[in-house]
Design an enzyme around this catalytic site. Sequence first.
Site, PDB file in Angstrom:
ATOM      1  N   LYS A   1      15.436  -6.517   3.826  1.00 13.57           N
ATOM      2  CA  LYS A   1      15.774  -5.560   4.890  1.00 13.57           C
ATOM      3  C   LYS A   1      17.155  -5.785   5.519  1.00 13.57           C
ATOM      4  O   LYS A   1      17.793  -4.836   5.961  1.00 13.57           O
ATOM      5  CB  LYS A   1      14.706  -5.603   5.987  1.00 13.57           C
TER       6      LYS A   1
ATOM      7  N   GLY B   1       8.109 -14.640  17.088  1.00 12.78           N
ATOM      8  CA  GLY B   1       8.826 -14.587  15.817  1.00 12.78           C
ATOM      9  C   GLY B   1      10.143 -13.842  15.925  1.00 12.78           C
ATOM     10  O   GLY B   1      10.250 -12.847  16.655  1.00 12.78           O
TER      11      GLY B   1
ATOM     12  N   ILE C   1       1.515  -7.483  13.597  1.00 12.88           N
ATOM     13  CA  ILE C   1       2.102  -6.611  12.562  1.00 12.88           C
ATOM     14  C   ILE C   1       1.597  -6.973  11.158  1.00 12.88           C
ATOM     15  O   ILE C   1       1.823  -6.249  10.210  1.00 12.88           O
ATOM     16  CB  ILE C   1       3.646  -6.553  12.606  1.00 12.88           C
TER      17      ILE C   1
ATOM     18  N   LEU D   1       0.826  -1.208   0.000  1.00 14.59           N
ATOM     19  CA  LEU D   1       0.000   0.000   0.000  1.00 14.59           C
ATOM     20  C   LEU D   1       0.865   1.266   0.000  1.00 14.59           C
ATOM     21  O   LEU D   1       0.358   2.370  -0.066  1.00 14.59           O
ATOM     22  CB  LEU D   1      -0.897   0.000   1.247  1.00 14.59           C
TER      23      LEU D   1
HETATM   24  P1  ATR Z   1      11.522 -11.586   7.353  1.00 10.78           P
HETATM   25  O1  ATR Z   1      12.874 -11.409   7.944  1.00 10.78           O
HETATM   26  O2  ATR Z   1      11.529 -11.356   5.894  1.00 10.78           O
HETATM   27  O3  ATR Z   1      10.491 -10.791   8.091  1.00 10.78           O
HETATM   28  P2  ATR Z   1      11.791 -14.306   8.162  1.00 10.78           P
HETATM   29  O4  ATR Z   1      13.121 -13.964   8.698  1.00 10.78           O
HETATM   30  O5  ATR Z   1      11.664 -15.447   7.202  1.00 10.78           O
HETATM   31  O6  ATR Z   1      11.064 -13.106   7.489  1.00 10.78           O
HETATM   32  O7  ATR Z   1      10.837 -14.552   9.432  1.00 10.78           O
HETATM   33  C1  ATR Z   1       9.576 -15.076   9.377  1.00 10.78           C
HETATM   34  C2  ATR Z   1       9.138 -15.400  10.832  1.00 10.78           C
HETATM   35  O8  ATR Z   1       7.889 -16.096  10.783  1.00 10.78           O
HETATM   36  C3  ATR Z   1      10.104 -16.330  11.549  1.00 10.78           C
HETATM   37  O9  ATR Z   1      10.114 -16.024  12.923  1.00 10.78           O
HETATM   38  C4  ATR Z   1       9.495 -17.691  11.279  1.00 10.78           C
HETATM   39  O10 ATR Z   1       9.874 -18.698  12.187  1.00 10.78           O
HETATM   40  P3  ATR Z   1      11.214 -19.576  11.907  1.00 10.78           P
HETATM   41  O11 ATR Z   1      12.349 -18.726  12.348  1.00 10.78           O
HETATM   42  O12 ATR Z   1      11.035 -20.781  12.723  1.00 10.78           O
HETATM   43  O13 ATR Z   1      11.221 -19.838  10.432  1.00 10.78           O
HETATM   44  C5  ATR Z   1       8.038 -17.359  11.451  1.00 10.78           C
HETATM   45  N1  ATR Z   1       7.157 -18.343  10.856  1.00 10.78           N
HETATM   46  C6  ATR Z   1       6.933 -18.532   9.538  1.00 10.78           C
HETATM   47  N2  ATR Z   1       6.029 -19.523   9.372  1.00 10.78           N
HETATM   48  C7  ATR Z   1       5.670 -19.951  10.604  1.00 10.78           C
HETATM   49  C8  ATR Z   1       4.756 -20.936  11.095  1.00 10.78           C
HETATM   50  N3  ATR Z   1       4.012 -21.663  10.270  1.00 10.78           N
HETATM   51  N4  ATR Z   1       4.638 -21.095  12.445  1.00 10.78           N
HETATM   52  C9  ATR Z   1       5.361 -20.330  13.289  1.00 10.78           C
HETATM   53  N5  ATR Z   1       6.248 -19.380  12.882  1.00 10.78           N
HETATM   54  C10 ATR Z   1       6.398 -19.201  11.561  1.00 10.78           C
END
Ligand code: ATR
Length: 274
Positions: free
Chosen positions: A76, A135, A221, A24
Amino acid sequence: MLNISRIKGKKICMIIGDPVEHSLSPKMHNTAYSFLGIDDEYFFISSNVKSESLKNTIEALKVLNIRGITCTIPHKQNVIKYLDELDDIAKKIGAVNTIINENGILRGYNTDWLGVKIPLEKLVDVKSKKVALIGASGAGQAVAYAIKKMGGELFIFNRTYEKAEKMAKKFNCEAYDIKSYEKIKKCDIIINSTSVGMGKMEGQSPIPLDIINKDHIVFDIVYKPKETELIKRALEVGAKVIYGYEMLLYQGIAQFELYTKCKAPEKIMLEILL
Ligand code: ATR
């Protein structure tokens, strides 16, 4: 397709990410330019940039003298190595969501943490409150920085424990497996920084919904959909909520002011997001 006559002679700002189509930001910034009457000077566009093209894209944007670059998932953290300078806060957070081009010198900033701090402080005094950050994502780093800055007691919960542990060392707090639900339940504020709830994971929640009660403050978020499962449950039990669009708004306002050096029109930008 981009109409060249619309951008000729203007300072271009651009969001790069993958995916980026849902963003957006172009609408939010362009509407704000029009509202302030600076749309003959600035124009905001978006471009899908894959990780393998990031380096070349940044080099090109530098040569083209693009005024500002908004970075989103997954750039990022990776973009930092291609920048000339890094603002102190971005350095501490370890992630950049805003890049300013000053005569070919690219400087990275992070305004995401303000998107966390401003809506929270409107609702609660975070000092000494127990905060569960769900997360260990790139955005989660900005959340952690904001909470520590506000004096909150931070606990990081992640599916991959090692990532939570690494992050907890950096922010001097405790790390837990995401399944430590009793611990999450005892916190005052619960913040989701995972991608669970959006895109392919729309309709899902990163934690069991029955641990949320009316005394919690729940901040998700994820901004699309506006009402995630987590937010819906929080509203149902009478808990206070902060929506993902609020973070988007306040990080965007700080970013707008860096790009244009003009005061951002908050009300108009909020209307676009809603
Ligand atoms: P970015 O840095 O781009 O924001 P990322 O580093 O891939 O994305 O982080 C995504 C977050 O969502 C991580 O904390 C991830 O957990 P893992 O570190 O275990 O991968 C979390 N996440 C994604 N899918 C998930 C799921 N199905 N259940 C719980 N946590 C999840």
